[in-house]
Write a protein that holds these residues in place. Structure first.
Motif, short mmCIF file in Angstrom:
data_model
loop_
_atom_site.label_atom_id
_atom_site.label_comp_id
_atom_site.label_asym_id
_atom_site.label_seq_id
_atom_site.Cartn_x
_atom_site.Cartn_y
_atom_site.Cartn_z
N GLY A 17 45.08 -9.53 -29.65
CA GLY A 17 44.97 -10.95 -29.89
C GLY A 17 44.03 -11.29 -31.03
O GLY A 17 44.34 -12.15 -31.86
N TRP A 18 42.90 -10.60 -31.10
CA TRP A 18 41.94 -10.85 -32.18
C TRP A 18 42.53 -10.45 -33.53
O TRP A 18 42.40 -11.18 -34.52
N VAL A 19 43.17 -9.29 -33.58
CA VAL A 19 43.74 -8.81 -34.83
C VAL A 19 44.91 -9.68 -35.25
O VAL A 19 45.05 -10.04 -36.43
N GLU A 20 45.76 -10.07 -34.31
CA GLU A 20 46.89 -10.92 -34.62
C GLU A 20 46.43 -12.25 -35.23
O GLU A 20 47.03 -12.76 -36.18
N GLN A 21 45.35 -12.80 -34.71
CA GLN A 21 44.84 -14.06 -35.23
C GLN A 21 44.45 -13.92 -36.70
O GLN A 21 44.77 -14.78 -37.53
N TRP A 22 43.79 -12.81 -37.04
CA TRP A 22 43.38 -12.60 -38.42
C TRP A 22 44.57 -12.27 -39.32
O TRP A 22 44.56 -12.61 -40.51
N ILE A 23 45.57 -11.60 -38.78
CA ILE A 23 46.78 -11.35 -39.56
C ILE A 23 47.43 -12.67 -39.97
O ILE A 23 47.83 -12.87 -41.12
N GLU A 24 47.50 -13.60 -39.03
CA GLU A 24 48.07 -14.92 -39.33
C GLU A 24 47.22 -15.65 -40.37
O GLU A 24 47.75 -16.37 -41.23
N LEU A 25 45.91 -15.47 -40.31
CA LEU A 25 45.01 -16.16 -41.23
C LEU A 25 44.96 -15.51 -42.61
O LEU A 25 44.36 -16.07 -43.53
N SER A 26 45.58 -14.33 -42.76
CA SER A 26 45.47 -13.63 -44.04
C SER A 26 46.43 -14.16 -45.10
O SER A 26 46.29 -13.82 -46.28
N THR A 27 47.39 -14.98 -44.71
CA THR A 27 48.29 -15.57 -45.69
C THR A 27 47.51 -16.55 -46.56
O THR A 27 46.95 -17.52 -46.05
N CYS A 28 47.48 -16.30 -47.85
CA CYS A 28 46.69 -17.12 -48.76
C CYS A 28 47.28 -18.51 -48.90
O CYS A 28 48.48 -18.66 -49.11
N ILE A 29 46.44 -19.51 -48.77
CA ILE A 29 46.87 -20.91 -48.92
C ILE A 29 46.06 -21.53 -50.06
O ILE A 29 44.83 -21.62 -49.98
N ILE A 30 46.75 -21.91 -51.13
CA ILE A 30 46.10 -22.54 -52.27
C ILE A 30 46.00 -24.04 -52.01
O ILE A 30 47.02 -24.70 -51.80
N PRO A 31 44.79 -24.60 -51.97
CA PRO A 31 44.65 -26.02 -51.64
C PRO A 31 45.14 -26.92 -52.77
O PRO A 31 45.21 -26.51 -53.93
N THR A 33 44.82 -30.20 -55.30
CA THR A 33 43.67 -30.63 -56.10
C THR A 33 42.85 -31.69 -55.38
O THR A 33 41.69 -31.91 -55.71
N THR A 34 43.44 -32.36 -54.40
CA THR A 34 42.73 -33.41 -53.68
C THR A 34 42.12 -32.93 -52.37
O THR A 34 41.52 -33.71 -51.64
N ALA A 35 42.27 -31.65 -52.09
CA ALA A 35 41.78 -31.13 -50.81
C ALA A 35 40.26 -31.13 -50.75
O ALA A 35 39.57 -30.92 -51.76
N ASN A 36 39.75 -31.35 -49.57
CA ASN A 36 38.31 -31.27 -49.33
C ASN A 36 37.89 -29.80 -49.35
O ASN A 36 38.48 -28.99 -48.65
N PRO A 37 36.86 -29.43 -50.15
CA PRO A 37 36.42 -28.03 -50.19
C PRO A 37 36.13 -27.44 -48.82
O PRO A 37 36.31 -26.23 -48.61
N GLU A 38 35.71 -28.28 -47.88
CA GLU A 38 35.41 -27.76 -46.55
C GLU A 38 36.68 -27.31 -45.81
O GLU A 38 36.60 -26.58 -44.83
N SER A 39 37.83 -27.74 -46.30
CA SER A 39 39.10 -27.37 -45.66
C SER A 39 39.77 -26.19 -46.35
O SER A 39 40.88 -25.80 -45.96
N TYR A 40 39.12 -25.61 -47.35
CA TYR A 40 39.72 -24.49 -48.07
C TYR A 40 39.97 -23.32 -47.14
O TYR A 40 39.24 -23.08 -46.17
N HIS A 41 41.00 -22.55 -47.46
CA HIS A 41 41.29 -21.31 -46.75
C HIS A 41 40.07 -20.39 -46.82
O HIS A 41 39.38 -20.35 -47.84
N TRP A 42 39.80 -19.66 -45.76
CA TRP A 42 38.57 -18.86 -45.68
C TRP A 42 38.42 -17.87 -46.83
O TRP A 42 37.30 -17.51 -47.22
N ASP A 43 39.54 -17.45 -47.42
CA ASP A 43 39.51 -16.41 -48.46
C ASP A 43 39.64 -16.98 -49.86
O ASP A 43 39.59 -16.24 -50.84
N TYR A 44 39.75 -18.31 -49.97
CA TYR A 44 40.03 -18.93 -51.27
C TYR A 44 38.77 -19.04 -52.12
O TYR A 44 37.69 -19.41 -51.63
N ASP A 50 42.35 -18.45 -56.60
CA ASP A 50 43.17 -17.56 -55.78
C ASP A 50 42.32 -17.04 -54.64
O ASP A 50 41.11 -17.26 -54.60
N CYS A 51 42.97 -16.35 -53.71
CA CYS A 51 42.23 -15.74 -52.62
C CYS A 51 41.62 -14.42 -53.08
O CYS A 51 42.13 -13.77 -54.00
N VAL A 52 40.53 -14.02 -52.46
CA VAL A 52 39.75 -12.87 -52.92
C VAL A 52 40.30 -11.57 -52.34
O VAL A 52 40.67 -10.65 -53.08
#
Length: 322
Positions: A17-31, A33-44, A50-52
């Motif tokens: 379950g823990w690994v599956e959650q992170w697998i789902e979160l690994s898909t890079c999401i480019i915010p 231009t109007t997105a709030n920085p606090e809502s950025y993808h964890w890897d962005y 781009d994601c790191v």
């Protein structure tokens, strides 16, 4: 085992379950231009746009395929949750080890009786269970005509424990475990690969051939392996497309025949491409047109140069069109 009780299947499901959650979160999401920085993808990273650890790419859930690649590289020196970070052959795996270490060192990761993950499993066992989790994740993604029967997709889950962590000095390469990397890398021929897996893993030729099917997943990046592109249209679905592409390659559109040769696809030795016309030898499946020759720079063992490599190029879309 690091705690007073033996690990059990329920523990394995927690890890999954823990690994599956992170697998789902690994898909890079480019915010936007109007997105709030606090809502950025964890890897962005807003500096690079781009994601790191998992740069934007076509295949979703890239952590799953990285974990399966890491499984093989970790096993080269015995599964001990460590791969030589300085080895060229391990390029790109740092993203997977980074995420696994985040999970393992998270004090909030507790099993059902409140035992902390890192107090119950060795890191080596956690890494191994994560590899198995990635396999089940990708196998369960099969849909449609390419899917196996459910019993084949999700075989009986087998988990073991008792692996020992790497205990050397990460700053002292002399203390690293011996990692026997296949000679000639991606250019190795059948006899070399067969002998390697027999020596390192006690595999026979059938097991060696079967494990090559992992290349159905993901793709190659030039900066990590010297190759680029993907082997199948599946990318994140563990099925038998890799073998299907080898046995029955999908030809390119015949109208592109001469153009492909001029561009170097298949090199000069491709017997199914004609210099004179655009004829298409459908009887042979235009096997060579699945290969593309690329020139790549390398820095391996202190040696620099340029090498000529070949990569699999699937030239069809999901509907089988060229």
């Amino acid at each position: 085992v690091k705690s007073n009780r033996e690990p059990d299947f329920n523990d394995f499901l927690h890890v999954y379950g823990w690994v599956e959650q992170w697998i789902e979160l690994s898909t890079c999401i480019i915010p936007s231009t109007t997105a709030n920085p606090e809502s950025y993808h964890w890897d962005y990273d807003p500096v690079t746009g781009d994601c790191v650890h998992f740069p934007q790419m076509r295949n979703p859930n890239p952590l799953a395929t990285r974990l399966i690649r890491l499984a093989f590289h970790d096993a080269m020196g015995g599964v001990d949750a460590f791969v030589n970070p300085h080895a060229f052959d391990h390029e790109g795996l740092q993203s997977a080890t980074h995420v696994l270490d985040l999970i393992y060192d998270d004090d909030s990761k507790l099993f059902r009786d409140g035992i902390k993950l890192s107090d119950h499993l060795s890191k080596a066992d956690f890494y191994a269970w994560s590899y198995i989790s990635a396999f089940y994740f990708t196998a369960s993604k099969q849909t449609g005509t390419a899917a196996f029967d459910e019993d084949d997709i999700i075989p009986e889950m087998t988990y073991t424990y008792g692996r020992l962590d790497f205990c050397g000095n990460v700053n002292d390469q002399d203390s690293y475990p011996q990692e026997d990397i296949p000679p000639d890398g991606g250019n190795a021929r059948y006899n070399v690969i067969k002998q390697y897996f027999a020596d390192i893993f006690s595999f026979d030729e059938y097991q060696t051939t079967a494990i090559m099917g992992a290349h159905t997943l993901g793709g190659a990046r030039r900066q990590e392996s010297g190759y680029t592109g993907m082997w199948t249209q599946s990318k994140n679905k563990f099925n038998n497309d890799y073998f299907s592409n080898i046995v029955t390659p999908r030809p390119r559109d015949c109208s592109l025949n001469k153009q492909n040769k001029d561009l170097g696809s298949g090199g000069d030795n491709c017997p199914f491409l004609s210099d004179e016309d655009n004829t298409c030898d459908t009887g042979n499946g235009n096997r060579c047109r699945g290969w593309e020759q690329v020139m790549v720079k390398f820095n391996h063992g202190g040696q620099h140069g340029v090498s000529r490599k070949y990569q699999w190029r699937n030239s069809c879309d999901a509907n089988g069109n060229g």
